[in-house]
Design a protein around this motif. Structure first.
Motif, PDB file in Angstrom:
ATOM      1  N   MET A 190     -11.954 -16.507   5.877  1.00  0.00           N
ATOM      2  CA  MET A 190     -11.658 -16.972   4.552  1.00  0.00           C
ATOM      3  C   MET A 190     -11.430 -15.814   3.596  1.00  0.00           C
ATOM      4  O   MET A 190     -10.619 -15.917   2.701  1.00  0.00           O
ATOM      5  N   CYS A 191     -12.155 -14.747   3.802  1.00  0.00           N
ATOM      6  CA  CYS A 191     -12.003 -13.587   2.920  1.00  0.00           C
ATOM      7  C   CYS A 191     -10.606 -12.978   3.058  1.00  0.00           C
ATOM      8  O   CYS A 191     -10.000 -12.592   2.059  1.00  0.00           O
ATOM      9  N   CYS A 192     -10.114 -12.932   4.274  1.00  0.00           N
ATOM     10  CA  CYS A 192      -8.761 -12.384   4.476  1.00  0.00           C
ATOM     11  C   CYS A 192      -7.708 -13.256   3.799  1.00  0.00           C
ATOM     12  O   CYS A 192      -6.711 -12.740   3.289  1.00  0.00           O
ATOM     13  N   GLY A 193      -7.938 -14.560   3.784  1.00  0.00           N
ATOM     14  CA  GLY A 193      -7.014 -15.460   3.096  1.00  0.00           C
ATOM     15  C   GLY A 193      -6.999 -15.209   1.600  1.00  0.00           C
ATOM     16  O   GLY A 193      -5.938 -15.194   0.965  1.00  0.00           O
ATOM     17  N   ALA A 194      -8.181 -14.979   1.024  1.00  0.00           N
ATOM     18  CA  ALA A 194      -8.262 -14.692  -0.412  1.00  0.00           C
ATOM     19  C   ALA A 194      -7.586 -13.368  -0.743  1.00  0.00           C
ATOM     20  O   ALA A 194      -6.899 -13.250  -1.770  1.00  0.00           O
ATOM     21  N   ILE A 195      -7.739 -12.381   0.118  1.00  0.00           N
ATOM     22  CA  ILE A 195      -7.072 -11.087  -0.093  1.00  0.00           C
ATOM     23  C   ILE A 195      -5.562 -11.254   0.005  1.00  0.00           C
ATOM     24  O   ILE A 195      -4.811 -10.689  -0.800  1.00  0.00           O
ATOM     25  N   LYS A 196      -5.117 -12.058   0.970  1.00  0.00           N
ATOM     26  CA  LYS A 196      -3.681 -12.285   1.145  1.00  0.00           C
ATOM     27  C   LYS A 196      -3.083 -12.985  -0.080  1.00  0.00           C
ATOM     28  O   LYS A 196      -1.992 -12.638  -0.540  1.00  0.00           O
ATOM     29  N   VAL A 197      -3.802 -13.970  -0.627  1.00  0.00           N
ATOM     30  CA  VAL A 197      -3.335 -14.660  -1.839  1.00  0.00           C
ATOM     31  C   VAL A 197      -3.283 -13.685  -3.003  1.00  0.00           C
ATOM     32  O   VAL A 197      -2.317 -13.678  -3.785  1.00  0.00           O
ATOM     33  N   THR A 198      -4.310 -12.848  -3.138  1.00  0.00           N
ATOM     34  CA  THR A 198      -4.337 -11.853  -4.219  1.00  0.00           C
ATOM     35  C   THR A 198      -3.163 -10.885  -4.106  1.00  0.00           C
ATOM     36  O   THR A 198      -2.504 -10.574  -5.110  1.00  0.00           O
ATOM     37  N   ILE A 199      -2.877 -10.419  -2.906  1.00  0.00           N
ATOM     38  CA  ILE A 199      -1.736  -9.513  -2.705  1.00  0.00           C
ATOM     39  C   ILE A 199      -0.431 -10.215  -3.053  1.00  0.00           C
ATOM     40  O   ILE A 199       0.455  -9.633  -3.694  1.00  0.00           O
ATOM     41  N   GLY A 200      -0.300 -11.483  -2.646  1.00  0.00           N
ATOM     42  CA  GLY A 200       0.905 -12.236  -2.973  1.00  0.00           C
ATOM     43  C   GLY A 200       1.097 -12.396  -4.469  1.00  0.00           C
ATOM     44  O   GLY A 200       2.211 -12.248  -4.990  1.00  0.00           O
ATOM     45  N   ILE A 201       0.007 -12.691  -5.191  1.00  0.00           N
ATOM     46  CA  ILE A 201       0.095 -12.833  -6.646  1.00  0.00           C
ATOM     47  C   ILE A 201       0.443 -11.505  -7.296  1.00  0.00           C
ATOM     48  O   ILE A 201       1.274 -11.447  -8.216  1.00  0.00           O
ATOM     49  N   LEU A 202      -0.163 -10.420  -6.832  1.00  0.00           N
ATOM     50  CA  LEU A 202       0.159  -9.099  -7.398  1.00  0.00           C
ATOM     51  C   LEU A 202       1.616  -8.713  -7.142  1.00  0.00           C
ATOM     52  O   LEU A 202       2.277  -8.158  -8.024  1.00  0.00           O
ATOM     53  N   LEU A 203       2.110  -9.001  -5.946  1.00  0.00           N
ATOM     54  CA  LEU A 203       3.511  -8.686  -5.648  1.00  0.00           C
ATOM     55  C   LEU A 203       4.470  -9.555  -6.455  1.00  0.00           C
ATOM     56  O   LEU A 203       5.599  -9.162  -6.723  1.00  0.00           O
ATOM     57  N   TRP A 204       4.047 -10.729  -6.828  1.00  0.00           N
ATOM     58  CA  TRP A 204       4.890 -11.641  -7.578  1.00  0.00           C
ATOM     59  C   TRP A 204       4.903 -11.311  -9.070  1.00  0.00           C
ATOM     60  O   TRP A 204       5.842 -11.631  -9.779  1.00  0.00           O
ATOM     61  N   THR A 205       3.829 -10.650  -9.540  1.00  0.00           N
ATOM     62  CA  THR A 205       3.710 -10.400 -10.982  1.00  0.00           C
ATOM     63  C   THR A 205       3.765  -8.908 -11.302  1.00  0.00           C
ATOM     64  O   THR A 205       4.816  -8.379 -11.621  1.00  0.00           O
ATOM     65  N   VAL A 206       2.652  -8.242 -11.209  1.00  0.00           N
ATOM     66  CA  VAL A 206       2.512  -6.857 -11.683  1.00  0.00           C
ATOM     67  C   VAL A 206       3.275  -5.859 -10.822  1.00  0.00           C
ATOM     68  O   VAL A 206       3.910  -4.937 -11.335  1.00  0.00           O
ATOM     69  N   LEU A 207       3.214  -6.030  -9.517  1.00  0.00           N
ATOM     70  CA  LEU A 207       3.837  -5.063  -8.605  1.00  0.00           C
ATOM     71  C   LEU A 207       5.243  -5.463  -8.170  1.00  0.00           C
ATOM     72  O   LEU A 207       5.765  -4.950  -7.181  1.00  0.00           O
ATOM     73  N   TYR A 208       5.878  -6.373  -8.883  1.00  0.00           N
ATOM     74  CA  TYR A 208       7.223  -6.821  -8.514  1.00  0.00           C
ATOM     75  C   TYR A 208       8.224  -5.691  -8.745  1.00  0.00           C
ATOM     76  O   TYR A 208       8.344  -5.161  -9.845  1.00  0.00           O
ATOM     77  N   PRO A 209       8.942  -5.273  -7.705  1.00  0.00           N
ATOM     78  CA  PRO A 209       9.884  -4.153  -7.844  1.00  0.00           C
ATOM     79  C   PRO A 209      11.181  -4.591  -8.530  1.00  0.00           C
ATOM     80  O   PRO A 209      12.100  -5.099  -7.889  1.00  0.00           O
ATOM     81  N   LYS A 210      11.274  -4.384  -9.827  1.00  0.00           N
ATOM     82  CA  LYS A 210      12.444  -4.832 -10.589  1.00  0.00           C
ATOM     83  C   LYS A 210      13.673  -3.954 -10.368  1.00  0.00           C
ATOM     84  O   LYS A 210      14.797  -4.419 -10.468  1.00  0.00           O
ATOM     85  N   ASP A 211      13.445  -2.692 -10.068  1.00  0.00           N
ATOM     86  CA  ASP A 211      14.578  -1.781  -9.969  1.00  0.00           C
ATOM     87  C   ASP A 211      15.155  -1.673  -8.562  1.00  0.00           C
ATOM     88  O   ASP A 211      16.093  -0.924  -8.332  1.00  0.00           O
ATOM     89  N   CYS A 212      14.614  -2.399  -7.596  1.00  0.00           N
ATOM     90  CA  CYS A 212      15.140  -2.365  -6.228  1.00  0.00           C
ATOM     91  C   CYS A 212      16.230  -3.413  -6.075  1.00  0.00           C
ATOM     92  O   CYS A 212      16.074  -4.566  -6.478  1.00  0.00           O
ATOM     93  N   TYR A 213      17.328  -3.024  -5.459  1.00  0.00           N
ATOM     94  CA  TYR A 213      18.456  -3.929  -5.274  1.00  0.00           C
ATOM     95  C   TYR A 213      18.175  -4.858  -4.096  1.00  0.00           C
ATOM     96  O   TYR A 213      17.741  -4.435  -3.033  1.00  0.00           O
ATOM     97  N   GLY A 214      18.431  -6.114  -4.276  1.00  0.00           N
ATOM     98  CA  GLY A 214      18.321  -7.086  -3.191  1.00  0.00           C
ATOM     99  C   GLY A 214      16.913  -7.590  -2.927  1.00  0.00           C
ATOM    100  O   GLY A 214      16.670  -8.189  -1.890  1.00  0.00           O
TER     101      GLY A 214
END
Length: 94
Positions: A1-25
């Protein structure tokens, strides 16, 4: 269950704060997949934990949620007078 929570957290971070805006495609595929997989892992962990607790209760064993009423003693315990889950009179240590 802990790995699932970490995976969700990483997904949320990649979707919001860590989203690479300057990368093409770059699209939103990986963050969404990470969140879905994380939620699946958490649900699978909850199901596994509840099945394990039900199996332990069916066998009369102790679980993290409760006790079988015999205390912490397992097997022959002279000080508490508990022998394999059956209560006997209190015995003195000689």
């Amino acid at each position: 269950m802990c790995c699932g929570a970490i995976k969700v957290t990483i997904g949320i971070l990649l979707w919001t704060v860590l989203y690479p805006k300057d990368c093409y495609g770059v699209d939103l595929t990986f963050p969404i997949v990470a969140i879905v997989v994380g939620v699946y892992w958490m649900l699978w962990g909850l199901k596994f934990r509840s099945e394990a607790a039900a199996q332990a209760r069916a066998q009369g064993g102790r679980t993290a949620m409760g006790s079988n009423g015999t205390g912490d003693a397992e097997g022959d315990d002279v000080e508490t007078g508990v022998v394999m889950g059956s209560v006997v009179e209190k015995r003195e240590i000689s």
